[in-house]
Design an enzyme around this catalytic site. Structure first.
Site, PDB file in Angstrom:
ATOM      1  CE  LYS A 180      -3.625  47.656   1.094  1.00 44.68           C
ATOM      2  NZ  LYS A 180      -4.498  48.497   1.943  1.00 44.68           N
ATOM      3  CG  ASN A 181      -3.333  47.174   5.271  1.00 38.13           C
ATOM      4  OD1 ASN A 181      -3.315  48.079   4.431  1.00 38.13           O
ATOM      5  ND2 ASN A 181      -4.322  46.302   5.350  1.00 38.13           N
ATOM      6  NE  ARG A 228      -6.555  51.891  -2.817  1.00 40.11           N
ATOM      7  CZ  ARG A 228      -7.439  52.082  -1.866  1.00 40.11           C
ATOM      8  NH1 ARG A 228      -8.713  51.946  -2.130  1.00 40.11           N
ATOM      9  NH2 ARG A 228      -7.068  52.410  -0.645  1.00 40.11           N
ATOM     10  CG  ASP A 282      -7.946  43.099   4.637  1.00 41.65           C
ATOM     11  OD1 ASP A 282      -9.060  43.617   4.447  1.00 41.65           O
ATOM     12  OD2 ASP A 282      -7.017  43.689   5.223  1.00 41.65           O
ATOM     13  NE  ARG A 335     -12.934  50.979   5.368  1.00 43.16           N
ATOM     14  CZ  ARG A 335     -11.686  50.773   4.965  1.00 43.16           C
ATOM     15  NH1 ARG A 335     -10.773  50.367   5.815  1.00 43.16           N
ATOM     16  NH2 ARG A 335     -11.341  50.964   3.736  1.00 43.16           N
ATOM     17  CB  CYS A 379     -15.490  53.521   2.717  1.00 44.18           C
ATOM     18  SG  CYS A 379     -14.624  51.974   2.636  1.00 44.18           S
TER      19      CYS A 379
HETATM   20  N1  EPU Z   1     -14.860  51.430  12.963  1.00 39.93           N
HETATM   21  C1  EPU Z   1     -15.728  52.342  13.494  1.00 39.93           C
HETATM   22  N2  EPU Z   1     -15.254  53.576  13.810  1.00 39.93           N
HETATM   23  C2  EPU Z   1     -13.967  53.930  13.607  1.00 39.93           C
HETATM   24  C3  EPU Z   1     -13.079  52.993  13.057  1.00 39.93           C
HETATM   25  C4  EPU Z   1     -13.567  51.740  12.751  1.00 39.93           C
HETATM   26  O1  EPU Z   1     -16.907  52.073  13.688  1.00 39.93           O
HETATM   27  O2  EPU Z   1     -13.601  55.071  13.934  1.00 39.93           O
HETATM   28  C5  EPU Z   1     -15.341  50.075  12.627  1.00 39.93           C
HETATM   29  C6  EPU Z   1     -15.314  49.775  11.154  1.00 39.93           C
HETATM   30  O3  EPU Z   1     -16.473  50.241  10.498  1.00 39.93           O
HETATM   31  C7  EPU Z   1     -15.190  48.285  11.146  1.00 39.93           C
HETATM   32  C8  EPU Z   1     -14.364  47.976  12.381  1.00 39.93           C
HETATM   33  O4  EPU Z   1     -14.445  49.154  13.189  1.00 39.93           O
HETATM   34  O5  EPU Z   1     -16.446  47.705  11.294  1.00 39.93           O
HETATM   35  C9  EPU Z   1     -12.917  47.618  12.170  1.00 39.93           C
HETATM   36  O6  EPU Z   1     -12.325  48.488  11.235  1.00 39.93           O
HETATM   37  P1  EPU Z   1     -10.806  48.961  11.388  1.00 39.93           P
HETATM   38  O7  EPU Z   1     -10.824  50.341  11.953  1.00 39.93           O
HETATM   39  O8  EPU Z   1     -10.011  47.940  12.095  1.00 39.93           O
HETATM   40  O9  EPU Z   1     -10.366  49.052   9.862  1.00 39.93           O
HETATM   41  P2  EPU Z   1      -9.291  50.059   9.303  1.00 39.93           P
HETATM   42  O10 EPU Z   1      -8.287  50.348  10.327  1.00 39.93           O
HETATM   43  O11 EPU Z   1      -9.992  51.187   8.640  1.00 39.93           O
HETATM   44  C10 EPU Z   1      -7.595  48.268   8.419  1.00 39.93           C
HETATM   45  C11 EPU Z   1      -7.004  47.888   7.094  1.00 39.93           C
HETATM   46  C12 EPU Z   1      -8.079  47.268   6.232  1.00 39.93           C
HETATM   47  C13 EPU Z   1      -8.615  46.024   6.960  1.00 39.93           C
HETATM   48  C14 EPU Z   1      -9.135  46.414   8.352  1.00 39.93           C
HETATM   49  C15 EPU Z   1      -9.594  45.242   9.184  1.00 39.93           C
HETATM   50  C16 EPU Z   1      -5.240  49.525   6.835  1.00 39.93           C
HETATM   51  C17 EPU Z   1      -4.687  50.703   6.115  1.00 39.93           C
HETATM   52  N3  EPU Z   1      -6.444  49.088   6.474  1.00 39.93           N
HETATM   53  O12 EPU Z   1      -8.642  49.192   8.141  1.00 39.93           O
HETATM   54  O13 EPU Z   1      -7.452  46.867   5.019  1.00 39.93           O
HETATM   55  O14 EPU Z   1      -9.656  45.455   6.222  1.00 39.93           O
HETATM   56  O15 EPU Z   1      -8.092  47.104   9.075  1.00 39.93           O
HETATM   57  O16 EPU Z   1      -8.561  44.332   9.358  1.00 39.93           O
HETATM   58  O17 EPU Z   1      -4.579  48.970   7.699  1.00 39.93           O
HETATM   59  C18 EPU Z   1      -7.366  46.252   2.751  1.00 39.93           C
HETATM   60  O18 EPU Z   1      -6.137  46.177   2.855  1.00 39.93           O
HETATM   61  O19 EPU Z   1      -7.991  45.814   1.745  1.00 39.93           O
HETATM   62  C19 EPU Z   1      -8.146  46.871   3.820  1.00 39.93           C
HETATM   63  C20 EPU Z   1      -9.373  47.334   3.658  1.00 39.93           C
END
Ligand code: EPU
Length: 421
Positions: A23-24, A400, A308, A123, A118
């Site tokens: 998915k990701n 999802r 995850d 996030r 969220c």
């Molecule tokens: N963060 C910030 N600011 C930002 C972006 C992130 O502070 O602009 C923080 C977040 O709050 C968090 C950390 O950085 O504490 C890491 O978050 P990340 O940005 O890596 O998460 P994401 O890219 O939003 C993806 C996956 C998630 C998975 C996370 C961590 C996708 C579509 N989603 O999310 O997947 O948990 O990386 O590995 O790739 C899931 O599949 O259930 C899921 C939530």
């Protein structure tokens, strides 16, 4: 239509599960179709609600999508209608923010709704915005939208992520591939999905090196072209079924699972009493001993223990032979499954980012409520091991991210059934 899942507990999972496409990886890969006029054909795309949401967003933007005869998803963006990703799409699926990078880099502007609250934590989106600004885009926040504009194109630069972010790195990659000159992403995410996503962009004609390390270098190119690309197996789906197998004292071949993508998780599972034998086409998972050992974990960015797979692992620890602690370092509010597990007889106390789980001899079936994707599947696993009947409400979260979950688990001996809520 609202649905719920009835699970009769007690069955051991025995058999084979084919792991679906990631998915990701699929979600950013779909957004990469915005980077070129030419068709992007993705095979092994999982049939998930999030994929449907991404198709709907792309359709709104003007990207044509179709499923080809061999099951590939073909996307073509040769007639963009708008550069605005409205609230209704982003609210439904946070990964919609992945439209930001490609829209700004190819079309010089984007208006993407802020995702808002969220369930698993704040996030932020600040890192995505900062990356666009560093590449030379003007960004304003108005009426709940991020408005980015770069009428003369983006310019290569160093993009420094104070916190490594998976989708932040992917957005930065999509922005930098068409920027003028060289960019470097510092403290880049190293998750296998990010590495494979960079591989996809390279197949489309990008010039990216260093992916899989904390520093990714991107030489901007004039344009990208179409490509055919196979989505790799979903490591989180594989890890989820590995936990379900060990929890039920079963034996399952996870066909397609790439153990290298799950090293830290598989080592933990092994310490907890599981076994994984690499075989030709995946891994065979079973339990080594009668009892589950309590083993503490702390979630971390790759190659650490994945957030995850935290909720599912907590379910396993509820029936361990002692106390373990689970520390969630990535998201601040990702323990919403804990009170539901307690309703099934688990003994869990939460203190800030750490949950202490004291194993109990068994869980008992109950009505429970899913609150996010991984929380829902942790409750499904709890239902598999609990005595009696469990009903997991708000099933849409599960759909999802898990393709045909009841089909896959019933095929291995589970007794699950989808019902109208
Ligand atoms: N963060 C910030 N600011 C930002 C972006 C992130 O502070 O602009 C923080 C977040 O709050 C968090 C950390 O950085 O504490 C890491 O978050 P990340 O940005 O890596 O998460 P994401 O890219 O939003 C993806 C996956 C998630 C998975 C996370 C961590 C996708 C579509 N989603 O999310 O997947 O948990 O990386 O590995 O790739 C899931 O599949 O259930 C899921 C939530």
């Amino acid at each position: 239509m609202l649905q719920k899942m009835r699970i009769s507990g007690g069955a051991r999972l025995v058999g084979t599960i084919d792991i679906s496409g990631s998915k990701n990886l699929t979600l950013p890969a779909m957004m990469a179709s915005l980077l070129t006029d030419h068709p992007l054909s993705l095979s092994n795309v999982p049939r998930l609600a999030d994929v449907v949401s991404a198709i709907e967003l792309l359709d709104y933007l003007g990207v044509n999508s179709s499923w080809s005869g061999d099951g590939s998803l073909v996307l073509r963006c040769n007639n963009l209608k708008t550069t605005e990703a409205p609230y209704d799409f982003v609210r439904k699926m946070r990964a919609s923010v992945l439209a930001l990078g490609p829209l700004v880099s190819r079309f010089g502007r984007a208006s993407v709704s802020l995702p808002g609250g969220c369930a698993i934590g704040a996030r932020g989106i600040d890192l995505h915005i900062k990356a666009m600004q560093q590449l030379g885009a003007e960004v304003t926040i108005e009426n709940g939208y991020i408005n980015a504009s770069a009428p003369n194109g983006l310019v290569g630069c160093d993009i420094n992520f104070p916190v490594s972010s998976v989708t932040g790195t992917e957005n930065a990659l999509m922005a930098a591939v068409l920027a003028r000159g060289t960019s470097r992403i510092l403290n880049a995410a190293m998750e296998p999905e990010v590495v494979e996503f960079a591989n996809l962009l390279n197949v489309m004609g990008a010039n990216i090196t260093g992916h899989g390390t904390p520093i990714i270098t991107i030489e901007g190119v004039e344009s990208l072209h179409g490509a055919s690309f196979e989505i790799m197996p979903d490591r989180i789906e594989a890890g989820t079924y590995a936990i379900a197998t060990v929890a039920t004292n079963g034996s399952v071949l996870l066909r397609g699972c790439v153990p290298d993508h799950l090293s830290s998780f598989l080592e933990t599972l092994k310490s907890a009493g599981g076994v994984y034998d690499p075989v030709d086409d995946g891994i065979l998972v079973y339990r080594r001993q009668d009892e589950i050992e309590p083993v503490s974990i702390c979630t971390a960015q790759y190659p650490g223990y994945p957030t995850d797979l935290q909720a599912q692992y907590m379910t396993l620890m509820t029936i361990a032979n002692g106390a373990s602690s689970i520390t969630e370092n990535i998201f601040e509010n990702r323990f919403m499954h804990a009170p539901e597990l307690c309703r099934m007889g688990a003994n869990i106390t939460i203190n800030g980012r750490t949950a202490t789980v004291i194993g109990v001899p068994e869980l008992s079936g109950a009505q429970v409520m899913a609150t996010d994707l991984r929380a829902s599947v942790s409750l499904v696993i709890a239902g598999l091991i609990a005595g009696g009947e469990t009903v997991v409400n708000r099933l849409y979260h599960l759909d999802r991210g898990y393709e045909n979950i009841e089909g896959k688990l019933n095929n291995c001996g589970a007794d699950m059934e989808r019902l109208k809520a």
